[in-house]
Structures are given as C-alpha cells and as structure tokens.
Design a protein around this motif. Structure first.
Motif, short mmCIF file in Angstrom:
data_model
loop_
_atom_site.label_atom_id
_atom_site.label_comp_id
_atom_site.label_asym_id
_atom_site.label_seq_id
_atom_site.Cartn_x
_atom_site.Cartn_y
_atom_site.Cartn_z
N TYR A 254 0.83 -1.21 0.00
CA TYR A 254 0.00 0.00 0.00
C TYR A 254 0.87 1.26 0.00
CZ TYR A 254 -2.55 3.89 2.03
OH TYR A 254 -3.05 5.14 2.27
N ILE A 257 2.05 2.02 -3.43
CA ILE A 257 0.94 2.57 -4.22
C ILE A 257 0.68 4.02 -3.84
CG2 ILE A 257 -1.54 2.37 -4.70
CD1 ILE A 257 -1.24 -0.65 -4.19
N SER A 258 0.75 4.30 -2.54
CA SER A 258 0.50 5.67 -2.06
C SER A 258 1.52 6.63 -2.63
CB SER A 258 0.52 5.70 -0.53
OG SER A 258 0.30 7.00 -0.05
N THR A 261 0.73 7.28 -6.33
CA THR A 261 -0.38 8.22 -6.55
C THR A 261 0.00 9.64 -6.15
OG1 THR A 261 -1.36 7.65 -4.39
CG2 THR A 261 -2.13 6.43 -6.32
N ARG A 281 5.79 0.97 -10.25
CA ARG A 281 4.85 0.02 -10.88
C ARG A 281 5.42 -1.38 -10.86
NH1 ARG A 281 4.05 -2.35 -16.04
NH2 ARG A 281 1.81 -2.83 -16.40
N ARG A 299 -9.90 -0.64 -2.39
CA ARG A 299 -9.29 0.39 -3.23
C ARG A 299 -7.87 0.02 -3.61
NH1 ARG A 299 -8.40 6.34 -0.82
NH2 ARG A 299 -6.51 5.36 -0.05
N THR A 300 -7.15 -0.61 -2.67
CA THR A 300 -5.78 -1.04 -2.94
C THR A 300 -5.76 -2.12 -4.01
OG1 THR A 300 -5.13 -0.51 -0.67
CG2 THR A 300 -3.68 -1.97 -1.91
N SER A 303 -6.51 -0.66 -7.40
CA SER A 303 -5.38 0.12 -7.92
C SER A 303 -4.36 -0.79 -8.59
CB SER A 303 -4.72 0.90 -6.78
OG SER A 303 -5.60 1.87 -6.25
N LEU A 307 -3.28 -0.86 -12.50
CA LEU A 307 -1.86 -0.69 -12.81
C LEU A 307 -1.35 -1.82 -13.69
CD1 LEU A 307 0.30 1.41 -12.04
CD2 LEU A 307 0.93 -0.05 -10.12
N LEU A 315 -3.71 4.28 -14.26
CA LEU A 315 -3.97 4.54 -12.85
C LEU A 315 -4.12 6.03 -12.60
CD1 LEU A 315 -4.28 3.43 -9.99
CD2 LEU A 315 -1.79 3.62 -9.72
N TRP A 319 -7.29 7.71 -10.96
CA TRP A 319 -7.02 8.40 -9.69
C TRP A 319 -7.49 9.85 -9.76
CZ3 TRP A 319 -6.09 6.62 -5.08
CH2 TRP A 319 -5.61 7.47 -4.08
N TYR A 322 -11.20 9.79 -9.36
CA TYR A 322 -11.55 9.46 -7.98
C TYR A 322 -11.40 10.70 -7.09
CZ TYR A 322 -10.89 7.61 -3.25
OH TYR A 322 -10.98 7.38 -1.91
#
Length: 328
Positions: A254, A257-258, A261, A281, A299-300, A303, A307, A315, A319, A322
């Motif tokens: 996560y 990913i954070s 984004t 990625r 959500r994770t 994503s 991806l 993504l 994003w 969103y």
C-alpha cells in the motif's frame, strides 16, 4: 484529575488560529495547560499567540518561539515543555469538540490505559466523513490488535493527533526531525509501549485537508520518506509481533501505491518522475501476491489491477477522477 498538556505546533497558521483558540477555551476538562510552539512563523502567528497568552491569564498558556525546524521538532519541543501527566496534539488548522480532552481522558480512566484514541472526521471542502468505525462505542484492545488493524487500515490509524498519551510513553521516543510522515515512524512505538489502547467511536477531532497539506502538495523527493517511515514501522512491529508478517507485507505494498499516486501531483513530463513511476509500478506488481487476503482494502486491490492492465497512465486517469469525485 491529572493535568493534561495540549500541544499545538504552529507554522504560518494565522488564518485558523483564532478559531482553534476558541475551541481550546471551550474545553470542559478542568486541569488543562496549553503549549503553543511557534515554529518560525512569518505571518504573524507567533505574535497572535503572545497576545492570546497575555489576554487569557486564567488559563495556563506557554508560548515557545523557535527557528523553523519542522513539525517533528515542534512536537518534540512541546513534549519537553509540557508539565502535564498526559499529552495530546492538535494541529493548528484542525478543529476539536468542547469535550475532546475530557472524552479521551475518560477513556484512559475507564479502561486503565496509557493511550486512548477517538474517531475523527475527514473534512474536504464541503464534504466530511468519519474516518473509521468499530463494533463497539468504546472499549480497549491490546497493542497487537491495534497494530494489526492499523496495518490493514481498519479502525485505527497512525495520526498523532486525536489521541491522548501518558507522558511517560515519550521517554526515549521522539519524532524524527527533518522527515515527513513522522506519525508513521513514531505512533507504533507508543502503542507498543502502552501495551493496551482505549478507543472511542465518537467523532471528537476534525481533520481539515487544505490545498497546502502534505496530502495535496506537489510531489518531490521528500514524499519518499513515506516508504522509509513505513519500513521502520513494519520492522519495529515485526520484532515484537512476527505473526503480523502478512498484514505488514500488504501495508508496505500500500505504501508503494500511495507514493505512486502522490507522484501524480505535479508535472508528469519530468524524466526523473517518469522513471520513478515505472520503478514503483514494477515493485508493486511484483508484490501483488501480498494483496490476496480478505482484509486488504478494496481500493488497494483495484489500484493494482488498473496498474497491471492499464499501466501508470491508466492509474493516473482513474485516480484523477476518484479525487474529483471525493473533492467535489
């Protein structure tokens, strides 16, 4: 009742301080001292703190002025200045209810805990929503249970505000100066030392997301501090609770990913940013097996699927939409 020190780190918060000062004066807890740490403000915030202190001598108010060193240094100075048996932090641009302190203190006494947390509301523009829900209105959990839920982003989080700490918990624990995401690197230590955490479902803290906040700021290399802080947290938790390995693995995924984004904030034609995005990625897709568990946030998982099939550009497209939806 034991004394409580309410610590407010301040840096150029002139526009929100008066409202927060009113909320502090409305606190129903009778044995309260206020610690205002002016971290090198240049907008008049420091002078406003001095005036408020001079005009409210019935309330113990301590103002410390220091050169700008960042949020962690301001909190550390607040802890060093505080004389209270208990400590709580309030960010200068957020809001609290009149019984914020009393509610948290009541939880510590009811459940015999050295740390208590309340629910908070996330406010984005005209929208607000409670951050978490738990099955019971109040209760207490072991540090193991708290940290397991924290790793899965359920019920509890790493925020330093919205919590009440026994002063003794900060012995040998400080916030990391010069790094962002200091809560991620610190809160888990306090939870481990507390051994048990009291919680309340009532919303007592309002977290205001503003355009200049860390969550919305233009991406730069300092955003990578989140990975450093997350790895430090995971290492510390697994040393005590190795059985949380699966939860920790998905939390690290996560975090990648954070950061990816967050890199969408700002120009996308920078070569270094593009290279970092492709590296992230690749790392995320290599770690996608960590997201198979039933407790992983939907959500994770979505994503990662975006991806995998649509790449970084896909993504970013989803994003952006969103964010538009949740901020409208």
């Amino acid at each position: 009742m034991n004394s409580v020190s309410l610590i407010v780190p301040i840096y150029n918060n002139y526009s929100t301080l008066r409202a927060l000062f009113r909320m502090i004066r409305q606190q129903t807890y009778p044995n309260l001292e206020v610690i205002l740490i002016d971290d090198g403000s240049t907008d008049g915030s420091g002078a406003l703190c001095d005036r408020w202190q001079a005009s409210h001598q019935e309330l113990p108010i301590y103002v410390v002025h220091q050169d700008n060193q960042g949020l962690s240094a301001a909190r550390n100075q607040g802890i060093a200045t505080a004389t209270g048996t208990w400590l709580t932090f309030v960010d200068a641009d957020d809001q609290i209810t009149p019984d914020y302190v009393a509610y948290l203190y009541g939880l510590t006494q009811k459940h015999a805990c050295l740390l208590a947390t309340c629910n908070h509301q996330v406010v984005r523009g005209q929208k607000s929503r409670p951050a978490f829900t738990v099955n019971a209105a109040t209760g207490a959990v072991t540090s193991h249970n708290f940290l397991e839920n924290l790793l899965y982003q359920q019920h509890f989080d790493v925020s330093s505000w919205g919590k009440l700490y026994h002063h003794s918990l900060f012995q040998a624990v400080t916030y990391p100066v010069g790094q962002l995401f200091e809560d991620t690197a610190t809160t888990f230590e306090l939870v481990l030392k507390a051994q048990k955490v009291a919680y309340g479902n009532k919303v007592q803290y309002h977290y205001i997301i503003r355009p200049q906040s860390i969550t919305t700021t233009t991406f730069d290399a300092h955003q990578l501090d989140y990975l450093t802080a997350t790895k430090l947290m995971i290492q510390g938790i697994l040393q005590v609770y190795p059985d949380l390995k699966i939860a920790a693995a998905q939390r690290l995924t996560y975090a990648y990913i954070s950061v990816l984004t967050k890199s969408f904030n700002g120009p996308q034609n920078d070569t270094a940013v593009k290279t970092l995005q492709l590296q992230l990625r690749q790392t995320i897709l290599q770690r996608k097996q960590t997201l198979l568990g039933p407790r992983v946030a939907k959500r994770t998982k979505i994503s990662v699927q975006i991806l995998q099939y649509f790449g970084v550009d896909g993504l970013r497209f989803f994003w952006d939409r969103y964010n538009w939806y949740r901020n409208r």
